[in-house]
Design an enzyme around this catalytic site. Structure first.
Site, mmCIF file in Angstrom:
data_model
loop_
_atom_site.group_PDB
_atom_site.id
_atom_site.type_symbol
_atom_site.label_atom_id
_atom_site.label_comp_id
_atom_site.label_asym_id
_atom_site.label_seq_id
_atom_site.Cartn_x
_atom_site.Cartn_y
_atom_site.Cartn_z
ATOM 1 N N GLY A 85 16.063 -8.351 33.893
ATOM 2 C CA GLY A 85 17.436 -7.930 34.142
ATOM 3 C C GLY A 85 18.274 -7.990 32.872
ATOM 4 C CG PHE A 89 -1.733 1.117 1.579
ATOM 5 C CD1 PHE A 89 -3.042 1.161 1.108
ATOM 6 C CD2 PHE A 89 -1.287 2.157 2.395
ATOM 7 C CE1 PHE A 89 -3.890 2.222 1.450
ATOM 8 C CE2 PHE A 89 -2.125 3.220 2.733
ATOM 9 C CZ PHE A 89 -3.429 3.242 2.259
ATOM 10 C CD GLU A 123 -1.777 1.100 9.456
ATOM 11 O OE1 GLU A 123 -2.912 1.605 9.463
ATOM 12 O OE2 GLU A 123 -1.484 0.046 8.880
ATOM 13 N N GLY A 175 4.570 12.461 5.010
ATOM 14 C CA GLY A 175 4.265 11.318 5.866
ATOM 15 C C GLY A 175 2.966 11.547 6.619
ATOM 16 C CB THR A 220 3.122 9.864 14.656
ATOM 17 O OG1 THR A 220 2.422 11.110 14.765
ATOM 18 C CG2 THR A 220 3.941 9.842 13.367
ATOM 19 C CD1 TRP A 233 9.339 6.389 5.577
ATOM 20 C CD2 TRP A 233 10.382 4.558 6.315
ATOM 21 N NE1 TRP A 233 10.494 6.779 6.212
ATOM 22 C CE2 TRP A 233 11.147 5.662 6.674
ATOM 23 C CE3 TRP A 233 10.840 3.272 6.650
ATOM 24 C CZ2 TRP A 233 12.343 5.541 7.372
ATOM 25 C CZ3 TRP A 233 12.025 3.153 7.351
ATOM 26 C CH2 TRP A 233 12.760 4.283 7.699
ATOM 27 C CG LEU A 293 -1.092 7.539 2.093
ATOM 28 C CD1 LEU A 293 -1.977 8.058 0.958
ATOM 29 C CD2 LEU A 293 -1.941 7.337 3.356
ATOM 30 C CB THR A 294 4.366 7.151 3.547
ATOM 31 O OG1 THR A 294 3.365 6.800 4.502
ATOM 32 C CG2 THR A 294 5.398 8.053 4.180
HETATM 33 P P1 TGC Z 1 -8.545 16.363 6.515
HETATM 34 O O1 TGC Z 1 -8.790 17.736 5.982
HETATM 35 O O2 TGC Z 1 -8.853 16.069 7.951
HETATM 36 O O3 TGC Z 1 -9.331 15.293 5.630
HETATM 37 C C1 TGC Z 1 -9.208 15.300 4.203
HETATM 38 C C2 TGC Z 1 -10.312 14.413 3.657
HETATM 39 O O4 TGC Z 1 -10.122 13.072 4.093
HETATM 40 C C3 TGC Z 1 -11.267 12.643 4.847
HETATM 41 N N1 TGC Z 1 -10.806 11.775 5.935
HETATM 42 C C4 TGC Z 1 -11.277 10.549 6.138
HETATM 43 N N2 TGC Z 1 -12.197 9.818 5.477
HETATM 44 C C5 TGC Z 1 -12.453 8.577 5.902
HETATM 45 N N3 TGC Z 1 -11.805 8.023 6.957
HETATM 46 C C6 TGC Z 1 -10.860 8.727 7.638
HETATM 47 N N4 TGC Z 1 -10.192 8.158 8.634
HETATM 48 C C7 TGC Z 1 -10.559 10.046 7.243
HETATM 49 N N5 TGC Z 1 -9.694 10.999 7.659
HETATM 50 C C8 TGC Z 1 -9.847 12.050 6.844
HETATM 51 C C9 TGC Z 1 -11.893 13.920 5.347
HETATM 52 O O5 TGC Z 1 -13.251 13.749 5.642
HETATM 53 C C10 TGC Z 1 -11.681 14.822 4.170
HETATM 54 O O6 TGC Z 1 -12.611 14.468 3.161
HETATM 55 P P2 TGC Z 1 -13.285 15.612 2.216
HETATM 56 O O7 TGC Z 1 -14.196 14.835 1.338
HETATM 57 O O8 TGC Z 1 -13.957 16.548 3.180
HETATM 58 O O9 TGC Z 1 -12.121 16.245 1.517
HETATM 59 O O10 TGC Z 1 -7.067 15.942 6.160
HETATM 60 P P3 TGC Z 1 -5.699 16.587 6.605
HETATM 61 O O11 TGC Z 1 -4.936 16.821 5.343
HETATM 62 O O12 TGC Z 1 -5.879 17.758 7.533
HETATM 63 O O13 TGC Z 1 -4.975 15.406 7.407
HETATM 64 C C11 TGC Z 1 -5.646 14.731 8.415
HETATM 65 C C12 TGC Z 1 -4.778 13.682 9.128
HETATM 66 C C13 TGC Z 1 -3.501 14.308 9.663
HETATM 67 C C14 TGC Z 1 -5.608 13.219 10.299
HETATM 68 C C15 TGC Z 1 -4.489 12.475 8.270
HETATM 69 O O14 TGC Z 1 -3.988 12.838 7.065
HETATM 70 C C16 TGC Z 1 -3.658 11.413 8.962
HETATM 71 O O15 TGC Z 1 -4.224 10.535 9.606
HETATM 72 N N6 TGC Z 1 -2.287 11.398 8.831
HETATM 73 C C17 TGC Z 1 -1.494 10.254 9.218
HETATM 74 C C18 TGC Z 1 -1.014 9.557 7.970
HETATM 75 C C19 TGC Z 1 -1.057 8.067 8.070
HETATM 76 O O16 TGC Z 1 -1.718 7.494 8.902
HETATM 77 N N7 TGC Z 1 -0.359 7.425 7.149
HETATM 78 C C20 TGC Z 1 -0.356 5.997 7.127
HETATM 79 C C21 TGC Z 1 0.371 5.471 5.914
HETATM 80 S S1 TGC Z 1 0.074 3.758 5.650
HETATM 81 C C22 TGC Z 1 0.983 2.980 6.826
HETATM 82 O O17 TGC Z 1 1.591 3.558 7.666
HETATM 83 C C23 TGC Z 1 0.954 1.512 6.761
HETATM 84 S S2 TGC Z 1 1.974 0.711 7.909
HETATM 85 C C24 TGC Z 1 1.306 -0.795 7.742
HETATM 86 C C25 TGC Z 1 1.959 -1.877 8.483
HETATM 87 O O18 TGC Z 1 3.110 -2.246 8.176
HETATM 88 O O19 TGC Z 1 1.243 -2.502 9.341
HETATM 89 P P1 FAD Z 2 6.635 12.960 9.829
HETATM 90 O O1 FAD Z 2 5.273 13.158 9.285
HETATM 91 O O2 FAD Z 2 7.750 13.737 9.221
HETATM 92 O O3 FAD Z 2 6.588 13.263 11.401
HETATM 93 C C1 FAD Z 2 7.784 13.484 12.167
HETATM 94 C C2 FAD Z 2 7.333 13.956 13.560
HETATM 95 O O4 FAD Z 2 6.591 15.174 13.440
HETATM 96 C C3 FAD Z 2 6.395 12.947 14.262
HETATM 97 O O5 FAD Z 2 6.699 12.914 15.635
HETATM 98 C C4 FAD Z 2 5.018 13.547 14.058
HETATM 99 O O6 FAD Z 2 4.094 13.182 15.084
HETATM 100 C C5 FAD Z 2 5.342 15.047 14.088
HETATM 101 N N1 FAD Z 2 4.322 15.815 13.379
HETATM 102 C C6 FAD Z 2 4.045 15.803 12.056
HETATM 103 N N2 FAD Z 2 3.030 16.633 11.784
HETATM 104 C C7 FAD Z 2 2.632 17.160 12.972
HETATM 105 C C8 FAD Z 2 1.615 18.058 13.370
HETATM 106 N N3 FAD Z 2 0.770 18.590 12.491
HETATM 107 N N4 FAD Z 2 1.523 18.379 14.681
HETATM 108 C C9 FAD Z 2 2.354 17.838 15.603
HETATM 109 N N5 FAD Z 2 3.339 16.968 15.296
HETATM 110 C C10 FAD Z 2 3.463 16.633 13.989
HETATM 111 N N6 FAD Z 2 3.443 4.124 4.775
HETATM 112 C C11 FAD Z 2 2.691 3.626 3.753
HETATM 113 O O7 FAD Z 2 2.094 4.360 2.991
HETATM 114 N N7 FAD Z 2 2.607 2.268 3.559
HETATM 115 C C12 FAD Z 2 3.249 1.383 4.335
HETATM 116 O O8 FAD Z 2 3.126 0.162 4.141
HETATM 117 C C13 FAD Z 2 4.067 1.867 5.404
HETATM 118 N N8 FAD Z 2 4.803 1.003 6.163
HETATM 119 C C14 FAD Z 2 5.686 1.506 7.076
HETATM 120 C C15 FAD Z 2 6.577 0.635 7.707
HETATM 121 C C16 FAD Z 2 7.525 1.140 8.609
HETATM 122 C C17 FAD Z 2 8.499 0.201 9.256
HETATM 123 C C18 FAD Z 2 7.542 2.524 8.914
HETATM 124 C C19 FAD Z 2 8.528 3.077 9.906
HETATM 125 C C20 FAD Z 2 6.672 3.388 8.280
HETATM 126 C C21 FAD Z 2 5.752 2.899 7.334
HETATM 127 N N9 FAD Z 2 4.916 3.761 6.612
HETATM 128 C C22 FAD Z 2 4.125 3.282 5.594
HETATM 129 C C23 FAD Z 2 5.044 5.199 6.779
HETATM 130 C C24 FAD Z 2 4.376 5.757 8.039
HETATM 131 O O9 FAD Z 2 2.975 5.774 7.901
HETATM 132 C C25 FAD Z 2 4.953 7.150 8.300
HETATM 133 O O10 FAD Z 2 6.290 6.947 8.749
HETATM 134 C C26 FAD Z 2 4.156 7.927 9.307
HETATM 135 O O11 FAD Z 2 2.870 8.244 8.817
HETATM 136 C C27 FAD Z 2 4.868 9.217 9.740
HETATM 137 O O12 FAD Z 2 5.348 9.909 8.645
HETATM 138 P P2 FAD Z 2 6.897 10.398 8.617
HETATM 139 O O13 FAD Z 2 7.747 9.236 8.924
HETATM 140 O O14 FAD Z 2 7.108 11.117 7.339
HETATM 141 O O15 FAD Z 2 7.007 11.409 9.831
#
Ligand code: TGC
Ligand code: FAD
Length: 398
Positions: free
Chosen positions: A353, A142, A377, A150, A379, A175, A144-145
């Site tokens: 320990g 998947f 997913e 991120g 932070t 990532w 996204l990042t």
């Molecule tokens: P914001 O303005 O709040 O929202 C933009 C649009 O997105 C909609 N939306 C959602 N819709 C459904 N479910 C949700 N959970 C939603 N969250 C937001 C929202 O309604 C809006 O829609 P529309 O139609 O009004 O435009 O967006 P923002 O740009 O201010 O950012 C919000 C924020 C920071 C909460 C969000 O972007 C976020 O959660 N950031 C964290 C990024 C993240 O979680 N990345 C994960 C990457 S994948 C991964 O890490 C896989 S690891 C997998 C593994 O190995 O297990």
């Molecule tokens: P950044 O966004 O640069 O954040 C750095 C620091 O700043 C964090 O402490 C954060 O909390 C803080 N910060 C950022 N914005 C704000 C704010 N507005 N206010 C306060 N603090 C803030 N992504 C995918 O798409 N698919 C995957 O399969 C996937 N797998 C992963 C596997 C691993 C092992 C790791 C480490 C990451 C993976 N990721 C994946 C990416 C992951 O989702 C991102 O690392 C994560 O969302 C954070 O993004 P970043 O690393 O760019 O940190």
């Protein structure tokens, strides 16, 4: 590579101080025990060796498919398990009890690859991809990042242009779990109007590469990499037609974060169980260390936090089944579960320990893994801000 830990017997027992098993059906308990047995046979005897050597065991993908670890809530007709969310949570809990990286492999495949194809894909896409993903014949990832985006995925730069009979995709993702081994990638990219869409990119498409990320001290048995797109021609039928916008990938994350909430508590349960056993066996000052009040305090607090988190997860599972769980509720459970698990891993390591820093025990590996789980997913602080926005109505991200 299958270096079994010598003389290793996984005697894990699940703590259930509050009789939470009463909340589970017979089917739930059966699913949990079969996945627990699988983990004891196929993961825990080998995991320290895999992690030490930074090795992803490819063969686990087929095995996960066979036990139904991929897409448990996807309907049977599409290669999923047709189960409820409590079952999904229990499967993630048991797999992460073994290792967070192994759970990553399973939750990415189910929630982040199968789910978007199931929820946003065409009938042809569902028939083409889901059964192969569910069985473990294919592995997915998947994307996204990105290097510059991120926590703020809405700013992504990866984009595609409509070239008439195909889309031309350019950009890079970073990532990405499973990337170096994946057969397909669900990639989120912007069109010419800046609208985010999902595209299915297949290994072998010209201009698509997946370089591996090296030097990780965390999730060492999971493979992580980049997705690089250099003028990749993506057939038009590979665009997910049913949903666009940032809400599309975020909807997938709701499902995966739910799995992490349960999974992290699996890691915590493993650390607690190991610490309890060790405290009863280890003699200092002529007594088991379990007889000292400070050690008992650690164990009592661990069990309390595990029990509270299990209750939170169970209720969230019920709300997921009813289609009522909100993103903020999921954030609370993901954030809480990982924090509880990290604290318990640290406390459990102290109870062991010096032995606690070795691969003889699992805590150090869990602790290092959980540093990724607390980051991906969303932070820890991003989930706090999602809750803050829900409580106050004022988003504090920007
Ligand atoms: P914001 O303005 O709040 O929202 C933009 C649009 O997105 C909609 N939306 C959602 N819709 C459904 N479910 C949700 N959970 C939603 N969250 C937001 C929202 O309604 C809006 O829609 P529309 O139609 O009004 O435009 O967006 P923002 O740009 O201010 O950012 C919000 C924020 C920071 C909460 C969000 O972007 C976020 O959660 N950031 C964290 C990024 C993240 O979680 N990345 C994960 C990457 S994948 C991964 O890490 C896989 S690891 C997998 C593994 O190995 O297990
Ligand atoms: P950044 O966004 O640069 O954040 C750095 C620091 O700043 C964090 O402490 C954060 O909390 C803080 N910060 C950022 N914005 C704000 C704010 N507005 N206010 C306060 N603090 C803030 N992504 C995918 O798409 N698919 C995957 O399969 C996937 N797998 C992963 C596997 C691993 C092992 C790791 C480490 C990451 C993976 N990721 C994946 C990416 C992951 O989702 C991102 O690392 C994560 O969302 C954070 O993004 P970043 O690393 O760019 O940190």
């Amino acid at each position: 590579m299958s270096e079994e830990k010598r003389n290793f017997v996984d005697e894990f027992e699940s703590p259930d101080h509050y009789h939470l098993d009463d909340l589970l059906t017979e089917e739930h308990k059966l699913i949990r025990s079969s996945v627990r047995d699988f983990v004891k046979k196929e993961i825990t005897p080998f995991i320290e060796g895999w992690a030490e050597k930074n090795h992803f065991p490819n063969e686990i993908v087929k095995k996960f498919g066979e036990i139904g670890a991929f897409g448990p809530t996807i309907p049977l007709e599409y290669g999923g398990g047709g189960l409820d969310y409590i079952s999904y949570g229990l499967i993630m809990q048991e797999i992460e009890r073994g290792d967070s990286g192994m759970r990553s492999t399973a939750s990415v495949q189910g929630s982040l690859v199968m789910y978007p194809i199931y929820a946003y894909g065409s009938e042809e896409q569902k028939k083409k991809y889901l059964p192969k993903l569910g069985s473990g014949e294919w592995l997915g990832c998947f994307g996204l990042t990105e290097p510059n985006h991120g926590s703020n995925p809405g700013g992504m730069e990866t984009h595609y242009e409509d070239k008439g009979d195909h889309y031309l995709l350019n950009g890079a993702k970073m990532w990405i779990s499973n990337a170096p081994q994946a057969d397909i990638a669900v990639v989120w990219a912007k069109n010419e109007e800046g609208r985010i869409h999902g595209l299915i990119v297949e290994r072998g498409m010209d201009g698509f590469t997946t370089p591996e990320t090296h030097g990780k001290w965390s999730l060492r048995a999971s493979c992580t990499g980049e997705l690089v797109f250099s003028d990749v021609k993506v057939p038009k039928e590979n665009l997910l037609p049913e949903k666009s916008g940032l809400g599309a990938p975020m909807g997938c994350l709701d499902k995966a974060r739910f799995g992490i909430a349960w999974g992290a508590i699996g890691a915590a349960m493993d650390c607690y169980d190991s610490a309890r056993r060790y405290a009863l066996e280890r003699i200092q000052f002529d007594k088991p260390i379990a007889s000292f009040q400070l050690v008992q305090k650690k164990l009592a607090e661990m069990l309390t936090e595990i029990t509270k988190a299990q209750l939170l997860n169970w209720k969230l599972g019920k709300m997921m089944d009813e289609g009522k769980a909100t993103t903020a509720q999921i954030s609370m459970a993901k954030r809480n579960g990982v924090e509880v698990a990290l604290n318990i891993a640290r406390e459990a390591r102290q109870i062991h320990g010096g032995m606690g820093i070795t691969g003889e025990y699992s805590m150090m590996r869990h602790m290092m893994n959980l540093e990724s789980v607390v980051t991906y997913e969303g932070t820890h602080d991003i989930h706090l801000l999602i809750l803050g926005a829900d409580i106050t109505g004022i988003p504090a991200f920007k």
